[in-house]
Design an enzyme around this catalytic site. Structure first.
Site: not given
Length: 612
Positions: A2, A30, A83, A109-110, A485, A489, A492, A508, A607
């Site tokens: 947040c 964020r 958020w 926040n938290g 990676e 991406k 996301e 496998h 973020k």
């Protein structure tokens, strides 16, 4: 995750609400789902509060219709983007939250881990709570202790809270005051010209001041129009980047801007640190622990998400060229392990924000056990940077796009520098060190070649494949983490299901999925495992699956085997991941844009993940 903004000025500022909302907008990257603000309205001798679900623009629209001209001089003012964690996305769950008497207004926040117990206690005492959030209990705890002095009430309330918090609080019955506090959630005080700011991220206030004080865990700051006080005196620091660094600079998206800045990110990461003639690297942030590093027998890397993949590449580098055993662990798992450690063990934490909750928790656990702790962090003054014994800054400026791109490239570059430094302490020869240093020095120009020559081709490939909903990425050795990676991406940015695998694992299990409807992306530079990856690639092609290859410039053979090829310049094997990641970032970007996704602020993501 947040965002918090707070503002208080020596003189009434008729544009303070507008200023606060603009600052809040700089925290949109964020990730959030609702927003709100509260301020002391001197004309009405009351606190005005407004909330809205959705983007800050919705809050702004509501404010324009509800706030009269006399109330625009909001002083003090607190703002927030939320958020959702506890409770759904509703106005009642949005911040600020307030107490029974509409006296205390608070943004947070938290996470309050013991909020259920606190809620039951408060309800038994007669408090009426109206939201589903954990935050609201803090407002009522402050109410419980309020006797006319806001900071005293906050000081007494916070010891009852278990978890993490960055808070900003105002009170109707103590109006000319803003109180803020932090515990395991970032918060800073900005020192402007006759004005003060509170923010969870420096990007919110960089337009107004670059003088900041980063609050430490357990600290409470009380701000009045004329002054501020913290439990212990602290000297202000300077934010090292400028407002324009946090703007798009003509690009349609921050993500594209930051991908195009990847060559510069490499340059900034190596500037003043690479000693080519000596085949060495000099990392100033590690100078005080060089003796202990010389005696290191084992290293532990811990990180989350993209930073973890950078750690995996670093593991390959250090084991091959420095001869140091390395373990790389996801921080959310590492903190629950009981790793075997001794006085020659070193922990390295990798985090773009320097505030990643799980990484910070792992760091604190290892510090308690006496391990030498180091960090690779982009944000100067962040918690992880301050908590570790030594560290290296990326020095690449702010990264606004939620999905990390240029920070990842910088992290890989710093891993190469660290390898050179520790390798030369040990058995890495001068000649080999010089060769690696020369190859590192050449990386920025090679990165520019990729972006200049391959960018149109990458966009065309994305146009060919963007309607596919599943992908598999494959690589070996140094480029196995780059397969992870690339897949991350795509998840996301384009909301495409993608999996990253070590290419040797394909037989496998994953090869069962291979058919004409499932594209495979192979990272296949001409390195020590080239023939092995080619063999895996041919097995996929035999099952008619489309194949995109990331290959070395000049490899004509690959064209006969794949449907599409993206070339990267030749470099030493340990540095190929730095170049191979760049086209994968650009591919994910174009896929996301073509699918109509918000590439800068992907859904459900944040973020800086400051809660576990």
């Amino acid at each position: 995750m947040c965002g918090i903004v707070g503002y208080i000025a020596r003189k009434q500022n008729p544009n303070s609400l507008k200023l606060g909302i603009e600052a809040l907008k700089r925290l949109e990257y964020r990730g959030y789902d609702s927003a709100g603000f509260a301020f002391w309205d001197e004309s009405k001798k009351d606190i005005f509060c407004q909330k809205a679900v959705g983007r800050i623009a919705a809050l702004e629209e509501k404010a324009n219709g509800a706030v009269n001209a006399a109330a625009l001089a909001a002083n003090p003012l607190i703002l927030h983007t939320r958020w959702a964690t506890h409770g759904g996305v509703t106005e009642s769950n949005a911040h600020p939250h307030f107490d029974c008497q509409n006296n205390i207004y608070l943004v947070h926040n938290g996470i309050v881990e013991n909020y259920k117990e606190l809620k039951e206690m408060l309800q038994k005492e007669g408090h009426q709570l109206h939201s589903e959030t954990d935050t609201e209990v803090i407002a009522h705890l402050v109410e419980k202790f309020f006797q006319g002095n806001l900071e005293e009430a906050v000081r007494k309330a916070l010891p009852l809270v278990k978890g993490s918090y960055g808070i900003a609080v105002i009170a109707k019955k103590d109006p000319n005051k803003l109180v803020a506090a932090r515990l395991s959630s970032p918060l800073l005080l900005g020192l402007g010209e006759n004005e003060y700011f509170i923010a969870s991220d420096p990007s919110a206030i960089i337009a107004h001041t670059n003088k900041v004080i980063y609050l430490d865990d357990g600290e409470i700051v009380t701000i009045t129009p004329d002054n501020f006080s913290i439990l212990k005196e602290k000297k202000p620091e300077e934010i090292e980047w400028k407002l324009e660094d946090a703007q798009k600079g003509g690009y349609p998206h921050f993500m594209l801007k930051e991908i195009m800045e990847e060559p510069e990110a490499i340059e900034n990461s190596i500037k003043g640190r690479l000693l080519v003639e000596e085949g060495m690297a000099k990392l100033g942030g590690l100078q005080e622990v060089m003796t202990r590093l010389r005696n290191t027998k084992r290293m532990l890397f811990t990180a989350c998400g993209t930073a973890f993949y950078a750690s995996l590449v670093g593991r390959y580098m250090l084991e091959e060229y420095a001869g140091i055993p390395v373990e790389a662990d996801i921080a959310s798992e590492f903190r629950y392990r009981k790793p075997i450690i001794d006085e020659n063990t070193v922990l390295l934490c990798v985090s773009q924000s320097g505030e990643t909750a799980d990484t910070l928790a792992a760091l604190k656990e290892m510090k308690m056990k006496g391990v030498l702790t180091m960090s690779v962090v982009n944000v100067v003054g962040s918690t992880i940077a301050r908590e570790t014994d030594a560290g290296v800054y990326n020095h690449i400026g702010p990264e606004i796009g939620v999905a990390s791109t240029k920070a990842f490239i910088s992290q890989l570059t710093i891993m190469a520098l660290l390898t050179l430094l520790l390798g030369r302490q040990r058995n890495l020869s001068l000649i080999k060190g010089q060769r690696i240093a020369q190859d590192i020095m050449a990386l920025p120009e090679k990165a520019r070649i990729i972006l200049a020559q391959e960018a149109p081709k990458i966009k065309a490939i994305a146009e060919k494949y963007y309607k596919h909903n599943n992908f598999i990425f494959l690589g070996r050795k140094y480029n196995y983490p780059i397969a992870l990676e690339g897949a991350l991406k795509l998840k996301e940015i384009a909301y495409i299901h993608a999996e990253g695998y070590a290419s040797g694992e394909m037989k496998h299990g994953p090869i069962a999925l291979a058919d004409e409807n499932l594209p495979f992306v192979f990272i296949v530079p001409q390195d020590s495992v080239y023939e092995k990856v080619i063999s895996n690639l041919q097995e996929v092609k035999a099952r008619k699956a489309p194949v995109i290859a990331i290959a070395t410039e000049g490899d004509e053979k690959i064209k006969e085997l794949v449907d599409d090829v993206i070339y990267i310049p030749k470099t030493s094997e340990m540095l190929t991941p730095i170049l191979a990641a760049i086209p994968l970032h650009l591919f994910a970007y174009h896929m996301g844009v073509l699918r109509g996704c918000d590439v800068d602020k992907p859904r459900n993501l944040a973020k800086s993940v400051t809660v576990e």
